[in-house]
Motif scaffolding. Sequence first.
Motif, short mmCIF file in Angstrom:
data_model
loop_
_atom_site.label_atom_id
_atom_site.label_comp_id
_atom_site.label_asym_id
_atom_site.label_seq_id
_atom_site.Cartn_x
_atom_site.Cartn_y
_atom_site.Cartn_z
N LYS A 265 0.83 -1.21 0.00
CA LYS A 265 0.00 0.00 0.00
C LYS A 265 0.86 1.26 0.00
O LYS A 265 0.38 2.34 -0.29
N ARG A 266 2.15 1.09 0.34
CA ARG A 266 3.06 2.22 0.45
C ARG A 266 4.37 1.92 -0.27
O ARG A 266 4.84 0.78 -0.29
N ASP B 203 8.24 3.61 -0.26
CA ASP B 203 9.02 4.60 0.48
C ASP B 203 9.68 5.63 -0.43
O ASP B 203 9.82 6.79 -0.05
N PHE C 77 -0.82 4.77 -4.50
CA PHE C 77 -0.05 4.33 -3.35
C PHE C 77 0.37 5.53 -2.49
O PHE C 77 0.47 6.66 -2.99
N HIS C 78 0.60 5.26 -1.22
CA HIS C 78 1.20 6.27 -0.34
C HIS C 78 2.70 6.27 -0.63
O HIS C 78 3.37 5.25 -0.44
#
Length: 891
Positions: A660-661, A663, A685-686
Amino acid sequence: MKLPALSLAICLAAGILAAAPITAHLPHGLVLSLLIALGSVLVGCALLKLRRANLAWTGSLLAWFSLGAAAAQIESLAVPINQAEHIARSGQLELGEPLRWRGILRADALRLPWGVRYDIDLEQVQAAGRWTDIRGGLRASYFFDERAPANPIPVRAGERVELLARARLIRNFGDPGAFDYRAAFEQQGIDLTATLRNPTLMQVLPAGPAPKLSHFMARLRGRLLNELDTMLAPAEDRAAIARAMLLGDRSFLDSQQIEPFRETGVYHVLVLAGLHVGVLAALFFWVGKKVRLPVVARALLTIAALCFYIAIIEDRPPIVRAALMAAVYLLARMLYRRVSLLNAVSLAAIAILLLRPSEITQVSFQLSFLAAGIIAAIAQPFLEKTAEGYRRALEHLGDVTRDARLAPKIAEFRLDLRALSAWLRTKLPAWLGGHSDQLVVLPCRVALRLWELAILSVALQIGMLPLMAQDFHRVSFIAPLANIPAVLLTAIIVPLGFASLAASTIWEGFGIALGRILGFLIAALAASIHWFARLPSSSIRVPSPPSALLLGFLLAAVFLAVAILSDNRRASWMGFASVLVLGTLIVVYPFSARFQRGQLEVTVLDVGQGDSIFVAFPDGRTMLVDAGGLPGSRYVRGMRPGIDVGEDVVSPFLWSRGLKRIDAIVLTHAHEDHLGGLPAVLRNFHVGELWVGRDVDSAAYRNVLAEARAKSVPVVHRLRGESFDWAGVGMKVLWPDTNVPARAASNDDSVVLRLEDGKDSLLLTGDIERPVERGILADGDELAANFLKVPHHGGKTSSTVPFLDAVHPAVAAISVGEANPFGHPSTDAVERILAEGTRLLRTDRDGAITISTDGQLLNVRSFFTCTAPCSEISSSAVSPTDASEAETPAF
């Protein structure tokens, strides 16, 4: 048994799913399946004669299981010997060069914003100077050339044509989570695709066989599409929606139009399916009732109308399924029998699976029957126990003799309405007082209909949550509300649209007048959907749920349906609570990402002609280097010929890994084949940070930065000499050497990263060419690496001998599109790489290429040729003295 058809459908489906293992392990699986089916029928008949009905029913279920296995095996064997895909994959037909193809146009030439599309039923192909019979479908596209415009020749469905074009097999992207494009085209009867370089390369042949009925229907569809455009001109956006909602042509829907429908969970109004069939069936059945036709005539009229509708639309499979369900129900009405909706759904599934067993694996099939099953097994029984009694209470309100046959609460409700009607009669004028019953009943009817619609919408959204998350990775929180106006407007738009088309054939002016009303309603539909879409957090994107969670949700839903059908309130509440809990887990997704902790993983994705690399670090942090794109693509009215690589390829891969993320996202340089997919990834996405090299003055690059700002993603410029450590993995930026903005994107502005984990190192080079390779070498940076992402897709201006000597990789990967127009990878570059004793992989042949290491041992695997680690390379492989010894066998 109350639901015999359901049991048979389940056994038939189970047999189809078991066909592959049966075929794989038994040499005569088809014969065995047929013998078991026949034997089960004979044994069942004998048991019936002995009055052992339960055992006979068990034999019947076994027969249907075996019949399903046999049907699936027959379908796989029924492919013609000269099927286009079969002979191309077997090497009997060489597709590397342009060939002459002959066939019959399946439909009128479809004019698109960027060109013209032709669907052709193939008859012959000329190879090696000889014409050979061939069967299958060819989709040829001509893209308008603004520099040298040419008008395509007017061709109609049923005409024989000959064209010169280089055809291609349908290819799936070789990545986990990738959509099955091959199956989607197969469902449309398309085996090959081709690009028509010039309209003059296609000509109409002398008349062949007389056109079939399907060709006349296709011509009618073409005429109706033109009529819609005329009626709704100049509002092209409304015409595009009308084409989709009435005739199944979604070719003119642009990305800006479609996205709000998806976000609000009402995309189904644009896809011809059960809603549209239900509206038309109700319309024709109502018309038959108004003209006082008997029930049999009404049912036959409705079935005939649905058959005609199927014949003229474009996207047929979902409509066929819905029409079959409606036909089963109507046929039962003809026999004056009440039929369980669940049995009707099951009978339709049986008919489809017997004819095309492979449908069971299609997402649209699963969605269609899941939706129908939810309505039949959960929503309808619930409404019968709640709203149905009140609906009957509104009939003949003044007839007090009906009160005794109703439940006490409902009888009391009638008394209250009757009292309200009497009071209202005293307050209204005499001419209106006589209608007081209708004035009281009408709001109640509307409220009940809205209640029913709300229950259906909520049930469908919750029940279809697993498949929507699994296949589309989207959960819409606003869908239950957004569907109410959308469904109501669709119920008006569909019949009005066909009435407008019918009127225009008689009197064009009247048709255009109705078209104005139609356009207003379509605008209202679009406005309501956009309003809902603008609400905060109207939808979210989610990873693929674990299989165990999907199975648990399915079992909970079945338990809930059984409880509702058996009228067990306590069990119903338990089932509903279980469904909500499991559904919440799907939405929240509290699970860890699916990759091995403690290892560094680099996956070069198959994105066609472009670059995208996923990196997972030992502590779970993630990085995405580029997101692919379509090189040379351009937008026309918000549309472009092709897919959004970020939405349709890169994001599904990331979701398949449970992410979901991300970096950090690294944009190596601002060419379309590297940044085209980034806006979608940033939306889905985060993202922690966006790393870039040199800024450039281009609309595409500014669009990426704008998307990052909209999502509050910090933009960080990376330059040569920077280094940092993530979980023990050292990262060093080797290029670019300046942050001065550039006028245009350049390959030599690519961000180059070197990752080092223990004794292993990996070099990610973007699209750098010879000058930058020389510059990096001159700077004296450490370049030796076990793994090399080959620069510039293996182009001839990269991968120079000095650079390769310095890197000396044990494994190298080229990210390249199959049969790309740039000639990548070049023969010279490949030979230089192989001369280093390097094992070379390519995404066009091997699919996604994954390199993983624990700092001591490098594992290599690829999607198409080796899904498990198929080789291990010691970290000493980078040593020039023993690199050749560490070389592993080719795939």
